[in-house]
Write an enzyme that holds these catalytic residues in place. Structure first.
Site, PDB file in Angstrom:
ATOM      1  N   GLN A  78      12.456  34.532 -11.599  1.00 27.32           N
ATOM      2  CA  GLN A  78      13.420  33.633 -10.945  1.00 27.32           C
ATOM      3  C   GLN A  78      12.703  32.785  -9.889  1.00 27.32           C
ATOM      4  OE1 GLN A  78      16.415  35.005  -8.035  1.00 27.32           O
ATOM      5  NE2 GLN A  78      17.921  34.170  -9.470  1.00 27.32           N
ATOM      6  N   GLU A  80       0.838  -1.204   0.000  1.00 29.92           N
ATOM      7  CA  GLU A  80       0.000   0.000   0.000  1.00 29.92           C
ATOM      8  C   GLU A  80       0.877   1.259   0.000  1.00 29.92           C
ATOM      9  OE1 GLU A  80      -2.670   0.452   3.339  1.00 29.92           O
ATOM     10  OE2 GLU A  80      -3.577   2.237   2.466  1.00 29.92           O
ATOM     11  N   ARG A 123       4.089  31.518 -22.033  1.00 28.60           N
ATOM     12  CA  ARG A 123       3.948  32.969 -21.816  1.00 28.60           C
ATOM     13  C   ARG A 123       5.056  33.725 -22.557  1.00 28.60           C
ATOM     14  NH1 ARG A 123       0.790  34.415 -17.619  1.00 28.60           N
ATOM     15  NH2 ARG A 123       2.188  36.073 -16.956  1.00 28.60           N
TER      16      ARG A 123
END
Ligand SMILES: Cc1cc2nc3c(=O)[nH]c(=O)nc-3n(C[C@H](O)[C@H](O)[C@H](O)COP(=O)(O)OP(=O)(O)OC[C@H]3O[C@@H](n4cnc5c(N)ncnc54)[C@H](O)[C@@H]3O)c2cc1C
Length: 391
Positions: A291, A259, A285
Protein backbone atom coordinates in the site's frame (compact mmCIF):
# COMPACT_ATOMS: atom_id res chain seq x y z
CA UNK A 1 3.62 -3.40 -22.48
CA UNK A 2 4.24 -0.57 -24.93
CA UNK A 3 5.12 2.90 -23.68
CA UNK A 4 1.79 4.26 -24.90
CA UNK A 5 -0.16 1.49 -23.13
CA UNK A 6 1.74 2.30 -19.99
CA UNK A 7 1.04 6.00 -20.42
CA UNK A 8 -2.66 5.31 -20.76
CA UNK A 9 -2.70 2.98 -17.77
CA UNK A 10 -0.68 5.10 -15.38
CA UNK A 11 -2.35 8.33 -16.34
CA UNK A 12 1.08 9.92 -16.84
CA UNK A 13 1.77 12.00 -19.94
CA UNK A 14 -1.65 13.58 -20.07
CA UNK A 15 -0.36 16.31 -22.35
CA UNK A 16 0.70 13.67 -24.86
CA UNK A 17 -2.80 12.27 -25.27
CA UNK A 18 -4.63 12.31 -28.56
CA UNK A 19 -7.02 15.22 -27.89
CA UNK A 20 -4.84 18.25 -27.29
CA UNK A 21 -5.79 21.09 -24.99
CA UNK A 22 -4.72 24.61 -26.02
CA UNK A 23 -2.07 25.80 -26.62
CA UNK A 24 -1.33 22.37 -28.07
CA UNK A 25 -2.77 21.48 -31.46
CA UNK A 26 -2.93 18.21 -33.40
CA UNK A 27 0.31 19.27 -35.05
CA UNK A 28 1.99 19.52 -31.64
CA UNK A 29 0.72 16.08 -30.70
CA UNK A 30 2.28 14.66 -33.88
CA UNK A 31 5.47 16.62 -33.23
CA UNK A 32 5.61 15.31 -29.67
CA UNK A 33 5.46 11.75 -30.96
CA UNK A 34 8.26 12.51 -33.42
CA UNK A 35 10.39 14.10 -30.69
CA UNK A 36 9.75 11.23 -28.32
CA UNK A 37 10.89 8.70 -30.90
CA UNK A 38 13.97 10.83 -31.64
CA UNK A 39 14.90 11.18 -27.97
CA UNK A 40 14.36 7.45 -27.32
CA UNK A 41 16.46 6.49 -30.33
CA UNK A 42 19.24 9.09 -30.45
CA UNK A 43 19.75 10.37 -26.90
CA UNK A 44 18.40 8.07 -24.19
CA UNK A 45 20.58 5.05 -25.07
CA UNK A 46 23.72 7.14 -24.45
CA UNK A 47 22.66 8.81 -21.20
CA UNK A 48 24.80 6.59 -18.95
CA UNK A 49 27.90 6.75 -21.18
CA UNK A 50 27.69 10.55 -21.37
CA UNK A 51 27.25 10.67 -17.60
CA UNK A 52 30.50 8.75 -17.13
CA UNK A 53 32.29 10.82 -19.80
CA UNK A 54 31.14 14.00 -18.03
CA UNK A 55 29.98 15.43 -21.38
CA UNK A 56 27.58 14.82 -24.23
CA UNK A 57 29.09 15.13 -27.71
CA UNK A 58 28.63 18.19 -29.92
CA UNK A 59 27.05 15.80 -32.41
CA UNK A 60 24.05 15.37 -30.09
CA UNK A 61 23.31 19.10 -30.24
CA UNK A 62 23.84 19.12 -34.00
CA UNK A 63 21.37 16.25 -34.41
CA UNK A 64 18.75 18.26 -32.50
CA UNK A 65 19.53 21.26 -34.73
CA UNK A 66 19.26 19.22 -37.91
CA UNK A 67 15.82 18.03 -36.84
CA UNK A 68 14.85 21.67 -36.31
CA UNK A 69 14.22 21.26 -32.57
CA UNK A 70 16.66 23.94 -31.40
CA UNK A 71 15.18 26.64 -33.61
CA UNK A 72 11.51 26.00 -32.87
CA UNK A 73 11.00 29.21 -30.89
CA UNK A 74 12.73 31.54 -33.34
CA UNK A 75 11.23 33.10 -36.49
CA UNK A 76 11.69 31.40 -39.87
CA UNK A 77 13.81 34.28 -41.20
CA UNK A 78 16.51 33.20 -38.73
CA UNK A 79 16.20 29.51 -39.58
CA UNK A 80 13.62 28.74 -36.91
CA UNK A 81 10.00 27.62 -36.94
CA UNK A 82 8.32 30.50 -35.10
CA UNK A 83 6.48 28.05 -32.88
CA UNK A 84 7.18 28.59 -29.15
CA UNK A 85 4.55 25.99 -28.20
CA UNK A 86 6.57 23.39 -30.10
CA UNK A 87 9.70 24.62 -28.27
CA UNK A 88 7.88 24.04 -24.99
CA UNK A 89 6.94 20.52 -26.06
CA UNK A 90 10.58 19.87 -26.93
CA UNK A 91 11.71 20.99 -23.45
CA UNK A 92 9.39 18.39 -21.95
CA UNK A 93 10.39 15.64 -24.38
CA UNK A 94 14.13 16.35 -24.21
CA UNK A 95 14.02 15.79 -20.45
CA UNK A 96 12.78 12.26 -21.14
CA UNK A 97 16.26 11.33 -22.40
CA UNK A 98 17.09 10.50 -18.80
CA UNK A 99 20.06 12.84 -18.54
CA UNK A 100 19.52 16.16 -16.82
CA UNK A 101 22.94 17.19 -18.14
CA UNK A 102 21.88 16.81 -21.77
CA UNK A 103 18.68 18.74 -21.09
CA UNK A 104 20.70 21.42 -19.28
CA UNK A 105 23.33 21.82 -22.00
CA UNK A 106 20.91 21.96 -24.90
CA UNK A 107 18.39 23.91 -22.84
CA UNK A 108 20.95 26.53 -21.79
CA UNK A 109 21.86 27.02 -25.44
CA UNK A 110 18.37 27.08 -26.98
CA UNK A 111 16.27 28.21 -24.04
CA UNK A 112 18.23 30.84 -22.13
CA UNK A 113 21.26 32.02 -24.15
CA UNK A 114 19.87 32.36 -27.68
CA UNK A 115 16.47 33.95 -26.85
CA UNK A 116 17.95 37.29 -25.70
CA UNK A 117 20.18 37.37 -28.79
CA UNK A 118 17.05 37.06 -30.91
CA UNK A 119 14.96 39.47 -28.86
CA UNK A 120 17.56 42.21 -28.25
CA UNK A 121 20.16 41.55 -30.97
CA UNK A 122 21.02 43.65 -34.03
CA UNK A 123 20.78 42.16 -37.55
CA UNK A 124 24.56 41.73 -37.45
CA UNK A 125 24.33 39.85 -34.11
CA UNK A 126 21.56 37.66 -35.50
CA UNK A 127 23.84 36.77 -38.39
CA UNK A 128 26.96 36.11 -36.29
CA UNK A 129 25.42 34.45 -33.23
CA UNK A 130 21.75 33.49 -33.51
CA UNK A 131 21.71 31.75 -36.89
CA UNK A 132 24.92 29.73 -36.30
CA UNK A 133 23.47 28.84 -32.87
CA UNK A 134 20.24 27.56 -34.41
CA UNK A 135 22.27 25.52 -36.93
CA UNK A 136 24.42 24.07 -34.11
CA UNK A 137 27.62 25.59 -35.48
CA UNK A 138 28.17 27.72 -32.39
CA UNK A 139 27.38 26.78 -28.79
CA UNK A 140 26.05 29.48 -26.46
CA UNK A 141 26.04 29.98 -22.69
CA UNK A 142 24.38 32.56 -20.45
CA UNK A 143 26.67 34.14 -17.87
CA UNK A 144 24.92 36.00 -15.07
CA UNK A 145 25.85 34.33 -11.75
CA UNK A 146 29.07 35.36 -10.01
CA UNK A 147 30.86 34.19 -6.87
CA UNK A 148 29.20 37.02 -4.92
CA UNK A 149 26.07 37.56 -7.01
CA UNK A 150 23.53 34.79 -7.47
CA UNK A 151 20.02 35.54 -6.28
CA UNK A 152 20.96 39.19 -5.91
CA UNK A 153 21.69 40.16 -9.50
CA UNK A 154 22.26 43.78 -8.52
CA UNK A 155 25.46 42.68 -6.75
CA UNK A 156 27.22 41.85 -10.04
CA UNK A 157 30.87 42.90 -10.07
CA UNK A 158 32.19 41.85 -13.48
CA UNK A 159 33.21 45.21 -14.87
CA UNK A 160 33.13 46.30 -18.52
CA UNK A 161 35.01 49.54 -18.84
CA UNK A 162 34.29 51.56 -21.98
CA UNK A 163 37.46 51.98 -24.03
CA UNK A 164 38.18 53.04 -27.59
CA UNK A 165 36.13 50.76 -29.88
CA UNK A 166 34.55 48.64 -27.19
CA UNK A 167 34.86 47.36 -23.64
CA UNK A 168 37.58 45.95 -21.41
CA UNK A 169 36.10 43.19 -19.25
CA UNK A 170 37.42 41.98 -15.88
CA UNK A 171 35.71 39.65 -13.45
CA UNK A 172 34.32 36.14 -13.19
CA UNK A 173 31.15 34.11 -13.71
CA UNK A 174 30.30 31.04 -11.63
CA UNK A 175 28.27 27.89 -12.38
CA UNK A 176 27.98 28.62 -16.10
CA UNK A 177 26.32 25.78 -18.02
CA UNK A 178 28.25 25.02 -21.26
CA UNK A 179 30.92 27.28 -19.78
CA UNK A 180 33.83 24.98 -20.68
CA UNK A 181 33.13 24.81 -24.39
CA UNK A 182 30.66 27.54 -25.37
CA UNK A 183 31.81 29.54 -28.38
CA UNK A 184 30.24 32.65 -26.90
CA UNK A 185 28.77 33.72 -23.59
CA UNK A 186 25.83 36.09 -23.29
CA UNK A 187 27.35 37.91 -20.33
CA UNK A 188 25.94 40.34 -17.77
CA UNK A 189 28.44 43.04 -16.86
CA UNK A 190 28.50 46.27 -14.90
CA UNK A 191 28.98 49.27 -17.15
CA UNK A 192 28.71 51.89 -14.42
CA UNK A 193 30.68 52.18 -11.21
CA UNK A 194 27.57 52.62 -9.03
CA UNK A 195 25.67 49.68 -7.57
CA UNK A 196 22.11 48.56 -8.20
CA UNK A 197 20.21 47.35 -11.24
CA UNK A 198 20.80 50.43 -13.37
CA UNK A 199 24.33 49.86 -14.56
CA UNK A 200 23.99 46.33 -15.93
CA UNK A 201 24.61 45.66 -19.64
CA UNK A 202 25.03 42.51 -21.75
CA UNK A 203 27.96 41.64 -23.96
CA UNK A 204 28.30 38.79 -26.43
CA UNK A 205 31.71 37.54 -25.39
CA UNK A 206 33.48 35.21 -27.81
CA UNK A 207 35.92 32.67 -26.46
CA UNK A 208 39.47 33.87 -26.91
CA UNK A 209 42.47 35.38 -25.21
CA UNK A 210 41.62 36.83 -21.81
CA UNK A 211 38.88 34.27 -21.09
CA UNK A 212 39.62 31.19 -18.96
CA UNK A 213 37.21 28.39 -18.06
CA UNK A 214 37.70 25.98 -15.14
CA UNK A 215 35.40 22.98 -14.61
CA UNK A 216 33.13 22.70 -11.57
CA UNK A 217 32.28 19.28 -10.15
CA UNK A 218 28.69 18.95 -8.95
CA UNK A 219 26.09 16.55 -7.54
CA UNK A 220 24.18 16.01 -10.78
CA UNK A 221 23.96 17.14 -14.41
CA UNK A 222 27.22 15.25 -14.96
CA UNK A 223 26.79 15.11 -18.73
CA UNK A 224 26.81 18.90 -18.83
CA UNK A 225 29.91 21.01 -18.30
CA UNK A 226 29.65 23.75 -15.70
CA UNK A 227 32.40 26.32 -15.36
CA UNK A 228 33.93 29.18 -13.50
CA UNK A 229 34.80 31.68 -16.24
CA UNK A 230 37.36 34.38 -15.65
CA UNK A 231 37.78 37.49 -17.79
CA UNK A 232 41.15 39.18 -17.56
CA UNK A 233 41.48 42.43 -19.53
CA UNK A 234 39.36 40.88 -22.28
CA UNK A 235 38.57 43.28 -25.11
CA UNK A 236 35.01 43.08 -26.48
CA UNK A 237 34.19 45.17 -29.58
CA UNK A 238 31.37 47.72 -29.33
CA UNK A 239 29.27 45.82 -31.88
CA UNK A 240 28.98 42.97 -29.35
CA UNK A 241 26.91 45.06 -26.93
CA UNK A 242 23.55 43.26 -26.71
CA UNK A 243 20.58 45.55 -26.18
CA UNK A 244 20.83 48.94 -24.58
CA UNK A 245 23.85 50.15 -22.66
CA UNK A 246 22.91 50.01 -18.93
CA UNK A 247 19.62 48.30 -19.95
CA UNK A 248 20.61 44.73 -19.04
CA UNK A 249 18.35 44.31 -16.01
CA UNK A 250 15.28 44.31 -18.25
CA UNK A 251 16.88 41.63 -20.43
CA UNK A 252 17.43 39.45 -17.34
CA UNK A 253 13.82 39.85 -16.24
CA UNK A 254 12.39 39.16 -19.71
CA UNK A 255 14.55 36.04 -20.03
CA UNK A 256 13.53 34.62 -16.66
CA UNK A 257 9.93 33.94 -17.73
CA UNK A 258 10.90 31.58 -20.54
CA UNK A 259 13.74 29.99 -18.52
CA UNK A 260 11.40 29.21 -15.63
CA UNK A 261 8.73 27.79 -17.93
CA UNK A 262 11.33 25.60 -19.62
CA UNK A 263 12.61 24.40 -16.25
CA UNK A 264 9.08 23.56 -15.16
CA UNK A 265 8.46 21.58 -18.36
CA UNK A 266 11.83 19.83 -18.06
CA UNK A 267 11.10 18.73 -14.51
CA UNK A 268 7.73 17.35 -15.61
CA UNK A 269 9.27 15.42 -18.52
CA UNK A 270 11.98 13.94 -16.31
CA UNK A 271 9.55 12.93 -13.58
CA UNK A 272 7.17 11.45 -16.12
CA UNK A 273 9.78 8.89 -17.16
CA UNK A 274 10.72 8.11 -13.57
CA UNK A 275 7.08 7.44 -12.72
CA UNK A 276 6.52 5.28 -15.81
CA UNK A 277 9.55 3.16 -14.99
CA UNK A 278 8.60 2.80 -11.36
CA UNK A 279 5.08 1.70 -12.26
CA UNK A 280 6.56 -0.78 -14.76
CA UNK A 281 8.91 -2.05 -12.05
CA UNK A 282 6.03 -2.58 -9.61
CA UNK A 283 3.92 -4.29 -12.25
CA UNK A 284 6.77 -6.61 -13.19
CA UNK A 285 6.89 -8.15 -9.72
CA UNK A 286 4.97 -11.26 -8.81
CA UNK A 287 3.44 -9.76 -5.65
CA UNK A 288 1.00 -6.89 -5.58
CA UNK A 289 2.86 -3.71 -4.54
CA UNK A 290 2.55 -2.66 -0.92
CA UNK A 291 0.00 0.00 0.00
CA UNK A 292 2.89 2.32 0.79
CA UNK A 293 4.25 1.90 -2.77
CA UNK A 294 0.81 2.40 -4.31
CA UNK A 295 0.27 5.56 -2.27
CA UNK A 296 3.69 6.92 -3.20
CA UNK A 297 2.94 6.39 -6.89
CA UNK A 298 -0.46 8.05 -6.47
CA UNK A 299 1.17 11.08 -4.85
CA UNK A 300 3.80 11.40 -7.58
CA UNK A 301 1.19 11.12 -10.35
CA UNK A 302 -0.93 13.78 -8.63
CA UNK A 303 2.05 16.12 -8.27
CA UNK A 304 2.79 15.64 -11.97
CA UNK A 305 -0.72 16.47 -13.09
CA UNK A 306 -0.92 19.46 -10.77
CA UNK A 307 2.42 20.78 -11.99
CA UNK A 308 1.50 20.19 -15.62
CA UNK A 309 -1.85 21.98 -15.31
CA UNK A 310 -0.24 25.01 -13.67
CA UNK A 311 2.70 25.10 -16.08
CA UNK A 312 0.55 24.92 -19.21
CA UNK A 313 -1.72 27.58 -17.72
CA UNK A 314 1.33 29.84 -17.22
CA UNK A 315 2.56 29.01 -20.72
CA UNK A 316 -0.81 29.96 -22.23
CA UNK A 317 -0.71 33.31 -20.43
CA UNK A 318 2.89 33.91 -21.47
CA UNK A 319 2.12 33.18 -25.12
CA UNK A 320 -0.89 35.51 -24.96
CA UNK A 321 1.42 38.31 -23.83
CA UNK A 322 -0.34 38.60 -20.48
CA UNK A 323 1.38 39.70 -17.29
CA UNK A 324 2.09 36.26 -15.83
CA UNK A 325 4.97 36.70 -13.39
CA UNK A 326 2.77 35.20 -10.69
CA UNK A 327 1.77 32.09 -12.64
CA UNK A 328 5.24 31.46 -14.11
CA UNK A 329 6.78 31.80 -10.65
CA UNK A 330 4.20 29.42 -9.21
CA UNK A 331 4.85 26.90 -12.00
CA UNK A 332 8.58 26.91 -11.26
CA UNK A 333 7.99 26.69 -7.52
CA UNK A 334 5.39 23.92 -7.82
CA UNK A 335 7.41 21.68 -10.12
CA UNK A 336 11.04 21.72 -9.00
CA UNK A 337 10.95 20.45 -5.43
CA UNK A 338 8.00 18.21 -6.35
CA UNK A 339 10.01 16.57 -9.14
CA UNK A 340 12.97 15.97 -6.84
CA UNK A 341 10.76 14.63 -4.06
CA UNK A 342 8.81 12.53 -6.55
CA UNK A 343 11.94 10.92 -7.97
CA UNK A 344 13.24 10.34 -4.44
CA UNK A 345 9.95 8.67 -3.56
CA UNK A 346 10.31 6.36 -6.59
CA UNK A 347 13.84 5.54 -5.42
CA UNK A 348 12.44 4.67 -1.99
CA UNK A 349 9.91 2.31 -3.60
CA UNK A 350 12.84 0.31 -5.00
CA UNK A 351 14.65 0.28 -1.66
CA UNK A 352 11.49 -0.80 0.16
CA UNK A 353 11.18 -3.66 -2.32
CA UNK A 354 14.73 -4.69 -1.48
CA UNK A 355 16.10 -3.85 -4.91
CA UNK A 356 18.73 -1.45 -6.16
CA UNK A 357 17.35 1.26 -8.41
CA UNK A 358 18.63 1.31 -11.97
CA UNK A 359 21.31 3.98 -12.68
CA UNK A 360 18.78 6.10 -14.61
CA UNK A 361 16.65 6.54 -11.50
CA UNK A 362 19.59 7.41 -9.28
CA UNK A 363 20.72 9.88 -11.94
CA UNK A 364 17.28 11.46 -12.11
CA UNK A 365 17.31 12.10 -8.36
CA UNK A 366 20.75 13.74 -8.54
CA UNK A 367 19.82 15.76 -11.63
CA UNK A 368 16.49 17.00 -10.29
CA UNK A 369 18.14 18.47 -7.18
CA UNK A 370 19.26 21.41 -9.31
CA UNK A 371 15.67 22.46 -9.99
CA UNK A 372 15.00 24.31 -6.74
CA UNK A 373 18.32 26.19 -7.22
CA UNK A 374 18.80 27.15 -10.89
CA UNK A 375 16.88 29.92 -12.64
CA UNK A 376 16.06 31.45 -9.25
CA UNK A 377 15.84 29.42 -6.05
CA UNK A 378 12.61 28.29 -4.42
CA UNK A 379 13.15 30.91 -1.72
CA UNK A 380 13.40 33.62 -4.36
CA UNK A 381 10.23 32.30 -6.06
CA UNK A 382 8.43 32.72 -2.71
CA UNK A 383 9.86 36.21 -2.32
CA UNK A 384 8.51 37.16 -5.76
CA UNK A 385 5.10 35.70 -4.98
CA UNK A 386 4.99 37.59 -1.69
CA UNK A 387 5.68 40.81 -3.59
CA UNK A 388 2.89 40.07 -6.10
CA UNK A 389 0.57 40.04 -3.08
CA UNK A 390 1.90 43.35 -1.80
CA UNK A 391 3.91 41.76 1.01
C1 LIG B 1 24.54 23.21 -12.01
C2 LIG B 1 24.28 24.67 -12.07
C3 LIG B 1 24.17 25.30 -13.32
C4 LIG B 1 23.96 26.68 -13.40
N1 LIG B 1 23.94 27.29 -14.63
C5 LIG B 1 23.94 28.65 -14.68
C6 LIG B 1 24.11 29.33 -15.95
O1 LIG B 1 24.19 28.71 -17.01
N2 LIG B 1 24.16 30.69 -15.94
C7 LIG B 1 24.07 31.42 -14.79
O2 LIG B 1 24.14 32.64 -14.86
N3 LIG B 1 23.89 30.81 -13.59
C8 LIG B 1 23.83 29.45 -13.52
N4 LIG B 1 23.68 28.81 -12.31
C9 LIG B 1 23.59 29.63 -11.10
C10 LIG B 1 22.22 29.63 -10.46
O3 LIG B 1 21.33 30.42 -11.21
C11 LIG B 1 22.43 30.15 -9.03
O4 LIG B 1 23.07 29.10 -8.33
C12 LIG B 1 21.16 30.54 -8.34
O5 LIG B 1 20.58 31.67 -8.93
C13 LIG B 1 21.40 30.83 -6.84
O6 LIG B 1 22.45 31.72 -6.67
P1 LIG B 1 23.66 31.36 -5.67
O7 LIG B 1 24.13 29.97 -5.99
O8 LIG B 1 24.65 32.44 -5.71
O9 LIG B 1 23.00 31.29 -4.24
P2 LIG B 1 22.70 32.51 -3.27
O10 LIG B 1 21.98 33.60 -3.99
O11 LIG B 1 23.97 32.88 -2.56
O12 LIG B 1 21.71 31.84 -2.25
C14 LIG B 1 22.15 30.91 -1.25
C15 LIG B 1 20.92 30.49 -0.46
O13 LIG B 1 20.32 31.64 0.15
C16 LIG B 1 18.97 31.76 -0.25
N5 LIG B 1 18.63 33.16 -0.43
C17 LIG B 1 19.28 34.09 -1.16
N6 LIG B 1 18.66 35.27 -1.12
C18 LIG B 1 17.57 35.10 -0.34
C19 LIG B 1 16.49 35.95 0.08
N7 LIG B 1 16.45 37.23 -0.32
N8 LIG B 1 15.55 35.41 0.88
C20 LIG B 1 15.60 34.12 1.27
N9 LIG B 1 16.58 33.26 0.92
C21 LIG B 1 17.54 33.75 0.11
C22 LIG B 1 18.87 31.02 -1.57
O14 LIG B 1 17.55 30.58 -1.81
C23 LIG B 1 19.84 29.88 -1.35
O15 LIG B 1 19.20 28.83 -0.65
C24 LIG B 1 23.81 27.43 -12.21
C25 LIG B 1 23.87 26.79 -10.96
C26 LIG B 1 24.10 25.44 -10.89
C27 LIG B 1 24.20 24.79 -9.53
Amino acid sequence: MSASDLLARTGAGAAARARPLPPLTDRHVALRAEMRAFVERELAPHAEAWEVARAFPDAALRLCCERGFVGLKFPPEHGGAGDPVAAAVFAEELARCGSGGVGAGIGAHAGIALPPVWRFGTPDQHERFLRPGIRGEKLAALGITEPDAGSDVAALRTRAEQVDGGFLVNGSKLFITNGMRADFVVTAVKTTADGGHGGISFLLIERGEGMTSSPIEKLGWHASDTALITFDDLFVPAENLLGELHGGFRLIMVNFAWERLMMALGALGALDVVLERTVAFLRSRARRPSQSARHRVAEVATALETGRALTYHALRLHLAGADCVREVTMAKLATQRAAYDGADSCLQIHFDAGEHAEPALERAVRDLRLGPIGGGTDEIMKEILGKTMGL
